[in-house]
Design an enzyme around this catalytic site. Structure first.
Site, PDB file in Angstrom:
ATOM      1  N   GLU A 145       0.837  -1.215   0.000  1.00 20.90           N
ATOM      2  CA  GLU A 145       0.000   0.000   0.000  1.00 20.90           C
ATOM      3  C   GLU A 145       0.865   1.256   0.000  1.00 20.90           C
ATOM      4  O   GLU A 145       0.753   2.119   0.887  1.00 20.90           O
ATOM      5  CB  GLU A 145      -0.952  -0.014   1.201  1.00 20.90           C
ATOM      6  CG  GLU A 145      -1.973  -1.130   1.104  1.00 20.90           C
ATOM      7  CD  GLU A 145      -3.073  -1.073   2.154  1.00 20.90           C
ATOM      8  OE1 GLU A 145      -2.871  -0.416   3.191  1.00 20.90           O
ATOM      9  OE2 GLU A 145      -4.133  -1.688   1.951  1.00 20.90           O
ATOM     10  N   GLU A 190      -5.409  -8.443  -1.106  1.00 23.52           N
ATOM     11  CA  GLU A 190      -6.083  -8.243   0.185  1.00 23.52           C
ATOM     12  C   GLU A 190      -7.537  -7.929  -0.070  1.00 23.52           C
ATOM     13  O   GLU A 190      -7.852  -7.064  -0.894  1.00 23.52           O
ATOM     14  CB  GLU A 190      -5.488  -7.064   0.968  1.00 23.52           C
ATOM     15  CG  GLU A 190      -4.175  -7.336   1.633  1.00 23.52           C
ATOM     16  CD  GLU A 190      -3.722  -6.191   2.521  1.00 23.52           C
ATOM     17  OE1 GLU A 190      -4.575  -5.521   3.143  1.00 23.52           O
ATOM     18  OE2 GLU A 190      -2.506  -5.983   2.597  1.00 23.52           O
TER      19      GLU A 190
END
Ligand code: BG6
Length: 462
Positions: free
Chosen positions: A172, A361
């Site tokens: 991220e 995810e």
């Protein structure tokens, strides 16, 4: 649904600092995660012997991984995404020689996966870096960190070249804007100019890692990792639509650099208008030209954007500065549930980049209850995941190339944002509470059997 390719990578995803524990064992150094025991938005705490941090033991994966891998194998996992803790390999980050005990741990872990034919998908840096690098060198604010990271990346590529064929650079990466200590090792309150300079160093380091990976493991694939923060306009007013485009660009910018090898024009304008003069050398520009093989991303929710300042003010406090969508339900933690958003996001990324996509995810954080019969009936989790996977199948049917899907936290782990055990994502329950009480015993939930069936049928049971 019969749409999933035969070699689709089904599995789950975890991160070293949220599962391993053993935070000072076998020569490991302190990481930024270790000094933020309350999670990625928490204060920095000087760690002393004997004080409590839930991640210090986490779910004790460091010692208990053989039984956990066996449970993943029982579900039929084709892959497991995890990260390497940089501080197990280079405890301070700036050493010449790696820590052999740290390297040996991941050898054992990858060997255990190989016994069951589970492919490791390895993140080089998942929300942590050596704390010493931050204290001594200023984290990613210092250009020297590019070299330290490249040395670390080359070390693990060499060591695991025969064991790991899927790699991700920074988890991220766009979260560096919102949680700078976790992302780039800068204190909260750093200026936008400082943060974007640190991000620049990280983007160069990511590209250098891609190049090193291609040189050392020619048959490996290496991707980036984005928080897929898809935003919708709150209304069809052109100003809302424009603000939404700008908001989506705050995270797409990372993908644009990593996929296209240069800064997009809209960012150059942003830097100019905000007096941000980045130090970008000719060597940096050259390095950025090495682009990733695939795009990976997390997907949990969507949000809305408005140009109305009053409404914006009321919604502040949300992680990504978004306004709630009046048409969507929310999880117990206020994360809005939007399966269709995943289809939209997959199509959008495919249209923009034409690179394979990997959902690394996705999942529902919820409080689970153990029933009198000892079972955990997590039908809410099954329906969340089922609805999202149906949309993945739709996107594949739309022509999007999707490599795989790893649900977040296939076994209960410590949450990243607030370091809670009670926010559970797993197919496997772990007996541990927010205060660290519990036996750490593992137990299959109803979703364990549901996911096993999804994988066994290659998605036909959805
Ligand atoms: C992603 C992170 O942002 O979201 C994970 O990559 C994190 O590390 C996950 O755990 C879910 O967030 P949380 O706060 O519920 O753990």
């Amino acid at each position: 649904m019969k749409l999933f390719p035969q070699d689709f990578l089904w599995g789950g995803a975890v991160a070293a600092n949220q599962v391993e524990g053993a935070y000072r064992e076998a020569g490991k150094g302190l990481s930024t995660s270790d000094v933020q025991p309350q999670g990625i938005f928490g204060d920095v705490v000087e760690r002393r012997e004997g004080d409590f941090g839930i991640k210090d033991v986490a779910i004790d994966f460091y010692h208990q991984y053989p039984q956990d891998i066996a449970l993943f194998a029982e579900m039929g996992f084709k892959c497991l995404r995890t990260s390497i803790a940089w501080t197990r390999i280079f405890p301070h980050g700036d050493e010449d020689q790696p820590n052999e005990a740290g390297l040996a741990f991941y050898d054992s872990l990858f060997d255990e996966m190989a016994k069951y034919g589970i492919q490791p998908v390895v993140t080089l840096s998942h929300y942590e870096m050596p704390w010493e690098l931050v204290k001594k060198h200023g984290g990613w604010g210092n250009r020297k960190t590019i070299g330290f990271f490249e040395h670390y990346a080359r070390t693990v590529f060499q060591r695991y070249q025969h064991k790991v064929k899927y790699w991700l650079t920074f988890n991220e990466i766009n979260m560096s804007l919102h949680a700078p200590l976790t992302g780039v090792g800068l204190p909260a309150g750093s200026s936008k100019a400082e943060i974007y300079q640190a991000i620049h160093h990280q983007l160069v380091a990511s590209a250098k890692a891609v190049k090193a990976c291609h040189e050392i493991i020619p048959d490996a694939k290496i991707g980036n990792m984005l928080l897929g923060g898809l935003m919708y306009p709150l209304s069809c007013q052109p100003q809302d639509v424009w603000e939404t485009l700008q908001q989506n660009r705050t995270w797409l910018f990372f993908g644009d650099v990593q996929c296209r090898g240069e800064y997009p024009g809209y960012m150059l304008r942003y830097f100019r208008e905000n007096n941000i003069a980045l130090d970008i050398t000719p060597e940096d520009r050259q390095a950025l030209k090495t682009t990733i093989d695939f795009i990976s991303f997390s997907y949990y929710m969507t949000g809305c954007v408005t140009a109305d300042e009053e409404l914006n003010r009321k919604s502040r406090g949300n992680i990504l500065d978004m306004v709630p969508n009046p048409h969507l339900p929310s999880s117990e933690w206020g994360w809005q549930i939007d399966p269709t958003g995943l289809r939209i996001l997959l199509n959008m990324l495919w249209d923009r980049y034409q690179k394979p996509l990997f959902i690394v995810e996705n999942g529902l954080g919820a409080k689970d209850k153990i029933s009198a019969d000892g079972a955990i009936h997590d039908d809410y989790r099954i329906s969340y995941l089922n609805d999202h996977l149906v949309q993945v199948a739709e996107a594949i049917d739309d022509g999007v190339e999707v490599m795989g899907y790893t649900s977040w936290g296939p076994i209960d782990i410590v949450s990243a944002s607030k370091a809670e055990m009670s926010k559970r994502y797993g197919f496997i329950y772990v007996d541990r509470d927010d205060h660290g009480e519990g036996t750490l015993t593992r137990r299959r939930k109803d979703s364990f059997y549901w996911y096993s069936e999804v994988i066994a049928s290659n998605g036909e049971s959805l």
